[in-house]
Design an enzyme around this catalytic site. Structure first.
Site, PDB file in Angstrom:
ATOM      1  N   SER A   1       0.841  -1.202   0.000  1.00  0.00           N
ATOM      2  CA  SER A   1       0.000   0.000   0.000  1.00  0.00           C
ATOM      3  C   SER A   1       0.871   1.246   0.000  1.00  0.00           C
ATOM      4  O   SER A   1       0.405   2.338  -0.299  1.00  0.00           O
ATOM      5  CB  SER A   1      -0.916   0.018   1.219  1.00  0.00           C
ATOM      6  OG  SER A   1      -0.143   0.156   2.387  1.00  0.00           O
TER       7      SER A   1
ATOM      8  N   ASN B   1      -5.144   2.483   5.253  1.00  0.00           N
ATOM      9  CA  ASN B   1      -3.892   2.746   5.963  1.00  0.00           C
ATOM     10  C   ASN B   1      -3.673   4.227   6.237  1.00  0.00           C
ATOM     11  O   ASN B   1      -2.966   4.593   7.168  1.00  0.00           O
ATOM     12  CB  ASN B   1      -2.698   2.175   5.188  1.00  0.00           C
ATOM     13  CG  ASN B   1      -2.456   0.722   5.540  1.00  0.00           C
ATOM     14  OD1 ASN B   1      -3.101   0.184   6.436  1.00  0.00           O
ATOM     15  ND2 ASN B   1      -1.538   0.088   4.850  1.00  0.00           N
TER      16      ASN B   1
ATOM     17  N   HIS C   1      -4.411  -4.895  -2.485  1.00  0.00           N
ATOM     18  CA  HIS C   1      -3.912  -4.725  -1.119  1.00  0.00           C
ATOM     19  C   HIS C   1      -4.809  -5.399  -0.083  1.00  0.00           C
ATOM     20  O   HIS C   1      -5.944  -4.986   0.139  1.00  0.00           O
ATOM     21  CB  HIS C   1      -3.792  -3.214  -0.814  1.00  0.00           C
ATOM     22  CG  HIS C   1      -3.314  -2.930   0.568  1.00  0.00           C
ATOM     23  ND1 HIS C   1      -3.868  -1.964   1.372  1.00  0.00           N
ATOM     24  CD2 HIS C   1      -2.326  -3.494   1.293  1.00  0.00           C
ATOM     25  CE1 HIS C   1      -3.245  -1.959   2.530  1.00  0.00           C
ATOM     26  NE2 HIS C   1      -2.312  -2.874   2.508  1.00  0.00           N
TER      27      HIS C   1
ATOM     28  N   GLU D   1      -8.132  -3.577  -1.137  1.00  0.00           N
ATOM     29  CA  GLU D   1      -8.137  -2.347  -1.933  1.00  0.00           C
ATOM     30  C   GLU D   1      -7.554  -2.645  -3.318  1.00  0.00           C
ATOM     31  O   GLU D   1      -6.518  -3.303  -3.427  1.00  0.00           O
ATOM     32  CB  GLU D   1      -7.325  -1.255  -1.226  1.00  0.00           C
ATOM     33  CG  GLU D   1      -8.028  -0.749   0.034  1.00  0.00           C
ATOM     34  CD  GLU D   1      -7.184   0.205   0.866  1.00  0.00           C
ATOM     35  OE1 GLU D   1      -7.749   1.153   1.420  1.00  0.00           O
ATOM     36  OE2 GLU D   1      -5.963  -0.008   0.989  1.00  0.00           O
TER      37      GLU D   1
END
Ligand code: 3HC
Length: 286
Positions: free
Chosen positions: A118, A190, A139, A151
């Site tokens: 990420s 994140n 991700h 993701e």
């Protein structure tokens, strides 16, 4: 999209590979040493045995998943037989670029190459290959066997077909795909997590409260399933450290550098659960 390859048999890679195998895909997982592969196999075996004992999965499903899972150090041969690759190696740009260049040579031209990173975006890697339209980020979250979000992020060069294929695969793996329309480092989850984590470390470094009490506040006041320090120990303190360095390399912003506390832990080799010590000690568990 039947034959999947996961590069890297660490905490993330091994569980991602098992997610793929459990969903019915022939999956190969590679790492540079047999030791790393043996460790991954043993950890998966223990984890899945526990799921069977707790009647979360059947022994037949688990055995069938292991039958679909191949462990090998031969990356080139594995890539030659893969329809889609998920790279989950170390969070270092030069390593990823090298791996992608190698995958590009070894994999059939139609194979999609994704990275689980990420912090490192596919636009930073795609030009190491001759197929930038088939490179994207896919991700997963830790623990990958449990967390449902994936993701899916492309660069300007990623084709809509690649985005669709990766999104559909995430769904077939039983995950909930979250598609980003803009490629930004850290993506969505994140970014939010990083803000919480930075504040927790800042409170600790200012001497406002202890590791344990800050974690307790997040769990009991905010309803988080675990506190930020427990979570860093789970995901691996080095992962966040390298993610910060990668972010800093892009932005040059000193606020993106890893904190003093995290740097000291990484330098001591106290990386969290996997080394038996991080913000907490896990020697008993080991
Ligand atoms: N691996 C696989 N499965 C795990 C696991 C692990 N490390 N830890 C827990 N589980 C599973 C097991 O099935 C476990 O049951 P068991 O212990 O009886 O076998 C079950 O989850 C429940 O575990 P626990 O009772 O120990 O604890 P919890 O109920 O708190 O659940 C948790 C554990 C699912 C990890 C939960 O605490 C949680 O959701 N924590 C937050 C995790 C999170 O935020 N992840 C995102 C991290 S950010 C990230 O991944 C970004 C990337 O870029 C690194």
């Amino acid at each position: 999209m039947d034959r999947l390859l996961v590069v890297g048999a660490g905490t993330m890679g091994s569980q991602i590979a098992m997610v793929c195998a459990l969903a019915g895909h022939d999956t190969t997982v590679t790492d540079v040493t047999d030791d790393a592969l043996d460790r991954a196999r043993a950890q998966l075996q223990a984890r899945l045995d526990r799921d069977v004992a707790k009647e979360r999965r059947t022994r037949d499903d688990v055995d069938a998943a292991f039958d679909r899972l191949t462990f090998t150090t031969d990356l080139d041969a594995a890539a030659a037989g893969a329809d889609l690759v998920i790279e989950a190696a170390v969070e270092k740009l030069d390593v990823k670029r090298e791996v992608f260049a190698r995958l590009d040579k070894a994999a059939p031209p139609q194979t999609i190459l994704t990275t689980n990173s990420s912090a490192i975006m596919s636009s930073q890697i795609a030009d190491a290959t001759g197929r930038p339209d088939r490179v994207a980020n896919m991700h997963f979250f830790n623990p990958a066997l449990v967390m449902r979000c994936v993701e899916v992020v492309g660069s300007d060069d990623t084709s809509p077909e690649t985005m669709e294929t990766v999104t559909a695969l995430a769904r077939r793996l039983g995950k909930e795909p979250v598609v980003l329309h803009k490629e930004i480092p850290g993506f969505v989850a994140n970014r939010i997590l990083g803000a919480v984590r930075d504040e927790a470390i800042s409170l600790l470094e200012q001497g406002v409260s202890s590791v344990k009490d800050i974690d307790t506040a997040c769990r009991t006041a905010l309803g988080h399933p675990m506190g930020p320090f427990e979570l860093m120990d789970l995901t691996g303190i080095d992962i966040g450290y390298h993610a910060k360095l990668a972010r800093h390399a892009v932005t040059g912003d000193p606020r993106d550098l890893p904190s003093r506390t995290v740097t000291e832990l990484v330098e001591r080799g106290d990386l969290g659960r996997k080394t038996g010590k991080g913000f907490y000690s896990y020697e008993d568990e080991r």
